[in-house]
Design an enzyme around this catalytic site. Structure first.
Site, PDB file in Angstrom:
ATOM      1  CG  HIS A 123       1.700  -7.241   1.403  1.00  8.50           C
ATOM      2  ND1 HIS A 123       1.664  -7.547   2.747  1.00  8.50           N
ATOM      3  CD2 HIS A 123       1.877  -5.885   1.338  1.00  8.50           C
ATOM      4  CE1 HIS A 123       1.810  -6.451   3.465  1.00  8.50           C
ATOM      5  NE2 HIS A 123       1.942  -5.434   2.648  1.00  8.50           N
ATOM      6  CG  HIS A 147      -2.893  -0.340   7.977  1.00  8.93           C
ATOM      7  ND1 HIS A 147      -1.633   0.027   8.398  1.00  8.93           N
ATOM      8  CD2 HIS A 147      -2.900  -0.163   6.621  1.00  8.93           C
ATOM      9  CE1 HIS A 147      -0.909   0.401   7.357  1.00  8.93           C
ATOM     10  NE2 HIS A 147      -1.657   0.295   6.272  1.00  8.93           N
ATOM     11  CG  ASP A 178       0.883   1.221   3.884  1.00  8.96           C
ATOM     12  OD1 ASP A 178       0.788   0.258   4.665  1.00  8.96           O
ATOM     13  OD2 ASP A 178       1.124   1.101   2.669  1.00  8.96           O
ATOM     14  NE  ARG A 179       4.924   0.687  -0.310  1.00  4.39           N
ATOM     15  CZ  ARG A 179       6.002  -0.054  -0.032  1.00  4.39           C
ATOM     16  NH1 ARG A 179       6.070  -0.754   1.080  1.00  4.39           N
ATOM     17  NH2 ARG A 179       7.024  -0.070  -0.870  1.00  4.39           N
TER      18      ARG A 179
END
Length: 295
Positions: free
Chosen positions: A152, A272, A107-108
């Site tokens: 988001h 996820h 992810d990030r």
């Protein structure tokens, strides 16, 4: 921080200027750094890190702005640019005595790892990237009603002020929404870990928003410049993701091949939070990567 990875030592390590990162370190052997995603901390790697530590030195930090790492005020776009956060990771490894290391991010953390691979090809030896395409591609594949899954991103791309106030007003509900809706196996994140994620996120709203805002600005500029220049990742790369190509209508493996000639692309049936939902699958992918010969 009330939950830790068993058997790992915890240190605060200076990575430049006044910034220090919280990092869990375990095992011995060749190094691999694991970078977490949103809305999580280094704890998301607890199962994978414990397995890899049997054969490798495993370094698991909280990213700048997250968890127990420092959260500098964003005085400019560079503060939370992935280029800056990637430099943190390289400095962290060097502080621990490693000039070269394998790197994996979710992810990030995948965005930071991707940037580190482009900016520091002499330091990063292998890359594992989990469930997030590069920033420039992420924005390009999101379109129409399907982009609602990433609302988001659009919220936190707005100028400073409103996003921070809105999220802070209902932080547990906001961050909890993603923990609840992005997961495939609800038992994969136990109550004490979920509580730690919510606490850490609640205490880091400004820095988390600044991280996401950078991805709608300076990170996008950096990716576009690299694509125009034809820069590519020069190390073995493994990508594991949900089947976003089918959902959003693009060829995910082909997208990644534009960035690397040495690609192992896999899809997973896990949600996820795959390192927590399917740790054996992620361990296997990383162990394959760590022993793979470059082409």
């Amino acid at each position: 921080m009330t939950v830790r990875i068993p058997g790992f030592d915890y240190r605060r390590i200076a990575v430049g200027g006044p910034i220090a990162l919280n990092a869990a370190i375990g095992g011995s052997g060749d190094p691999i750094v694991l970078l977490h995603g949103f809305p999580q901390t280094h704890l998301m790697w607890r199962h994978v890190a414990s397995d890899l530590a049997r054969d490798y030195t495993v370094i698991v930090p909280d990213l700048r702005g997250y968890g127990e790492s420092d959260k500098p005020e964003a005085r400019g776009a560079e503060t939370y640019a992935k280029r800056t956060m990637a430099a943190d990771v390289v400095a962290l490894a060097r502080a621990l005595g490693f000039e070269q290391f394998a790197l994996a991010g979710h992810d990030r953390g995948a965005l930071v790892a991707f940037r580190a691979g482009l900016d520091h090809p002499g330091a990063v030896t292998r890359l594992g990237l989990f469930d997030t395409p590069p920033t420039v591609d992420m924005w390009e594949v999101l379109h129409g009603a399907d982009a609602a899954v990433a609302f988001h991103l659009y919220l936190m791309a707005q100028p400073p002020g409103l996003p921070e106030r809105m999220i802070a007003a209902s932080a547990d509900e906001f961050f909890g929404h993603f923990l609840d809706t992005w997961i495939g196996d609800v038992d994969a994140i136990p109550a004490e870990v979920r509580a730690e994620y919510l606490r850490a996120s609640r205490e880091a709203v400004p820095s988390i928003v600044a991280d996401f805002r950078a991805s709608a600005g300076i990170d996008l500029e950096h990716d576009r410049a690299d694509r125009r220049a034809g820069r590519r990742l020069a190390v073995p790369v493994t990508v594991v993701q949900q089947d976003w190509g089918s959902v959003l209508g693009f060829d995910a493996a082909a997208l990644w091949r534009t960035w690397t000639p040495d690609l192992d692309h896999r899809t997973t049936r896990a949600g996820h939070f795959m390192a927590e939902e399917a740790p054996a699958e992620i361990v296997a992918a990383l162990r394959d990567l760590l022993t793979r010969r470059p082409i």
